[in-house]
Write a protein that holds these residues in place. Structure first.
Motif, PDB file in Angstrom:
ATOM      1  N   ARG A   1     -72.543  39.846  80.494  1.00 38.29           N
ATOM      2  CA  ARG A   1     -73.278  38.669  80.030  1.00 38.29           C
ATOM      3  C   ARG A   1     -73.517  37.608  81.097  1.00 38.29           C
ATOM      4  O   ARG A   1     -74.456  36.813  80.981  1.00 38.29           O
ATOM      5  N   ILE A   2     -72.708  37.586  82.145  1.00 36.42           N
ATOM      6  CA  ILE A   2     -72.775  36.456  83.068  1.00 36.42           C
ATOM      7  C   ILE A   2     -74.049  36.440  83.910  1.00 36.42           C
ATOM      8  O   ILE A   2     -74.518  35.370  84.312  1.00 36.42           O
ATOM      9  N   GLU A   3     -74.629  37.588  84.177  1.00 43.24           N
ATOM     10  CA  GLU A   3     -75.819  37.580  85.037  1.00 43.24           C
ATOM     11  C   GLU A   3     -76.973  36.832  84.389  1.00 43.24           C
ATOM     12  O   GLU A   3     -77.693  36.083  85.063  1.00 43.24           O
ATOM     13  N   ALA A   4     -77.186  37.022  83.092  1.00 43.39           N
ATOM     14  CA  ALA A   4     -78.254  36.294  82.408  1.00 43.39           C
ATOM     15  C   ALA A   4     -78.010  34.790  82.474  1.00 43.39           C
ATOM     16  O   ALA A   4     -78.951  33.998  82.622  1.00 43.39           O
ATOM     17  N   CYS A   5     -76.758  34.388  82.377  1.00 40.52           N
ATOM     18  CA  CYS A   5     -76.404  32.975  82.517  1.00 40.52           C
ATOM     19  C   CYS A   5     -76.747  32.474  83.917  1.00 40.52           C
ATOM     20  O   CYS A   5     -77.400  31.430  84.081  1.00 40.52           O
ATOM     21  N   LEU A   6     -76.316  33.205  84.936  1.00 41.90           N
ATOM     22  CA  LEU A   6     -76.560  32.794  86.315  1.00 41.90           C
ATOM     23  C   LEU A   6     -78.044  32.786  86.660  1.00 41.90           C
ATOM     24  O   LEU A   6     -78.515  31.918  87.409  1.00 41.90           O
ATOM     25  N   GLN A   7     -78.787  33.729  86.119  1.00 38.21           N
ATOM     26  CA  GLN A   7     -80.234  33.753  86.348  1.00 38.21           C
ATOM     27  C   GLN A   7     -80.911  32.508  85.810  1.00 38.21           C
ATOM     28  O   GLN A   7     -81.893  32.020  86.381  1.00 38.21           O
ATOM     29  N   SER A   8     -80.378  31.986  84.715  1.00 40.83           N
ATOM     30  CA  SER A   8     -80.972  30.786  84.120  1.00 40.83           C
ATOM     31  C   SER A   8     -80.653  29.531  84.932  1.00 40.83           C
ATOM     32  O   SER A   8     -81.272  28.488  84.724  1.00 40.83           O
ATOM     33  N   LEU A   9     -79.699  29.636  85.861  1.00 39.93           N
ATOM     34  CA  LEU A   9     -79.300  28.507  86.702  1.00 39.93           C
ATOM     35  C   LEU A   9     -79.820  28.604  88.132  1.00 39.93           C
ATOM     36  O   LEU A   9     -79.955  27.591  88.820  1.00 39.93           O
ATOM     37  N   ALA A  10     -80.079  29.812  88.581  1.00 35.06           N
ATOM     38  CA  ALA A  10     -80.461  30.048  89.973  1.00 35.06           C
ATOM     39  C   ALA A  10     -81.734  29.284  90.339  1.00 35.06           C
ATOM     40  O   ALA A  10     -82.663  29.161  89.533  1.00 35.06           O
ATOM     41  N   ASP A  11     -81.779  28.786  91.582  1.00 33.17           N
ATOM     42  CA  ASP A  11     -82.926  28.039  92.103  1.00 33.17           C
ATOM     43  C   ASP A  11     -83.236  26.789  91.284  1.00 33.17           C
ATOM     44  O   ASP A  11     -84.368  26.295  91.312  1.00 33.17           O
ATOM     45  N   TRP A  12     -82.244  26.296  90.564  1.00 29.52           N
ATOM     46  CA  TRP A  12     -82.426  25.059  89.790  1.00 29.52           C
ATOM     47  C   TRP A  12     -81.312  24.056  90.097  1.00 29.52           C
ATOM     48  O   TRP A  12     -81.589  22.986  90.615  1.00 29.52           O
ATOM     49  N   VAL A  13     -80.077  24.409  89.800  1.00 26.32           N
ATOM     50  CA  VAL A  13     -78.973  23.487  90.061  1.00 26.32           C
ATOM     51  C   VAL A  13     -78.658  23.457  91.558  1.00 26.32           C
ATOM     52  O   VAL A  13     -78.998  24.381  92.300  1.00 26.32           O
ATOM     53  N   ASP A  14     -77.980  22.413  91.989  1.00 26.95           N
ATOM     54  CA  ASP A  14     -77.659  22.255  93.407  1.00 26.95           C
ATOM     55  C   ASP A  14     -76.430  23.048  93.825  1.00 26.95           C
ATOM     56  O   ASP A  14     -76.282  23.395  94.994  1.00 26.95           O
ATOM     57  N   GLU A  15     -75.534  23.318  92.883  1.00 27.49           N
ATOM     58  CA  GLU A  15     -74.378  24.168  93.172  1.00 27.49           C
ATOM     59  C   GLU A  15     -73.904  24.832  91.882  1.00 27.49           C
ATOM     60  O   GLU A  15     -74.027  24.279  90.794  1.00 27.49           O
ATOM     61  N   ILE A  16     -73.397  26.052  92.048  1.00 25.42           N
ATOM     62  CA  ILE A  16     -72.792  26.796  90.943  1.00 25.42           C
ATOM     63  C   ILE A  16     -71.349  27.069  91.322  1.00 25.42           C
ATOM     64  O   ILE A  16     -71.085  27.682  92.366  1.00 25.42           O
ATOM     65  N   VAL A  17     -70.422  26.612  90.516  1.00 24.86           N
ATOM     66  CA  VAL A  17     -68.995  26.803  90.753  1.00 24.86           C
ATOM     67  C   VAL A  17     -68.457  27.721  89.660  1.00 24.86           C
ATOM     68  O   VAL A  17     -68.600  27.435  88.476  1.00 24.86           O
ATOM     69  N   VAL A  18     -67.839  28.830  90.076  1.00 20.85           N
ATOM     70  CA  VAL A  18     -67.317  29.826  89.142  1.00 20.85           C
ATOM     71  C   VAL A  18     -65.816  29.984  89.364  1.00 20.85           C
ATOM     72  O   VAL A  18     -65.380  30.229  90.496  1.00 20.85           O
ATOM     73  N   PHE A  19     -65.042  29.864  88.302  1.00 21.13           N
ATOM     74  CA  PHE A  19     -63.606  30.138  88.344  1.00 21.13           C
ATOM     75  C   PHE A  19     -63.330  31.327  87.438  1.00 21.13           C
ATOM     76  O   PHE A  19     -63.517  31.249  86.215  1.00 21.13           O
TER      77      PHE A  19
END
Length: 268
Positions: free
Chosen positions: A22-40
């Motif tokens: 499921r996480i890839e669809a989430c990340l795709q919706s954020l890519a090239d939009w937010v300034d940083e993505i932090v994953v724990f």
């Protein structure tokens, strides 16, 4: 010359474990939009970490201290002005992206917290009413923010709380299937029961049965789940059992502690 105000910097924060499906669809919706993505990540045994690293180099693998503590760990790694905390089972739509961009580009912005409504999917359909359609505290000003150190249902705490609600919805695919729906609520009930015990609260089985009935009425009738057909009936019944399970689990914790304390009492 483009004189439009620049959007304030924005980070997306994700905590996860075994979400490769499921996480890839989430990340795709954020890519090239937010300034940083932090994953724990708390020790995934599937491809979750590998997928996350395709979208960001800010990936940490840790133990699992609970939802609140883990979110605070992730929050400490963020440098942007604003934070969107999102789960691997959620997606930001283009419409929501545009609304957030507009909100964070305002010349005068005195809001510190934006609530975002859910569009929750259950077994192929949308829950349009009730608990899983309500706005969630998801977008906040980072400076001075922290999460309560709760094991589950943690909330963000802000030095100044000025709230607004966005109109566009956050896509929410919480449950893979019906067994997953039950497991998730069962696990949350156990975590909340432990939290209640540590706070000094004790079980009441008469209250458990009362909550089973009243929570069903509240969810199904008062909060409108009846309008969602059989899915509304299903989620109302699940939430009623969830309220009941919390008391049952609290009773089991009490019984375990009594059993452990009994030998010590006999030796006195």
């Amino acid at each position: 010359m483009d004189e439009r105000p620049q959007r304030r910097s924005l980070a997306a924060m994700i905590i996860c474990c075994n979400e490769a499906d499921r996480i890839e669809a989430c990340l795709q919706s954020l890519a090239d939009w937010v300034d940083e993505i932090v994953v724990f990540d708390s020790g995934s045994t599937d491809a979750t970490v590998a997928i996350a690293r395709r979208y960001t180099d800010k990936v940490w693998i840790t133990d699992w201290p609970g939802y609140g503590p883990q979110r605070n760990r992730a929050l400490a790694r963020i440098h942007s002005d604003w934070v969107l905390y999102i789960d691997a089972d959620e997606r930001v739509t283009p419409e929501l992206r545009a609304e957030i961009d507009k909100a964070l580009s305002a010349l005068q912005l005195d809001i510190t917290l934006f609530r975002i409504p859910w569009r929750t999917y259950l077994l192929g359909g949308v829950l349009r009413h009730g608990r899983y359609a309500t706005p969630q505290n998801r977008l906040f000003k980072r400076q001075g923010a922290r999460f309560r150190e709760h094991q589950v249902h943690e909330q963000v705490v802000l030095p100044e709380r000025r709230v607004a609600t966005l109109r566009q919805r956050l896509e929410h695919h919480s449950w893979r299937d019906y067994p997953h729906l039950l497991r998730k609520h069962r696990r949350y009930a156990a975590l909340l029961a432990q939290h209640k015990y540590e706070q000094g609260k004790r079980s009441n089985m008469a209250y458990a049965w009362l909550r089973l009935c009243t929570d069903f009425v509240q969810q199904y009738l008062l909060r409108g789940s009846v309008l969602d057909g059989w899915r509304g009936l299903l989620i109302a019944a699940t939430l009623a059992r969830y309220a009941y399970w919390k008391q049952v689990d609290l009773k089991q914790i009490e019984d375990r502690h009594r059993a452990l304390d009994a030998p010590a009492l006999l030796r006195r």
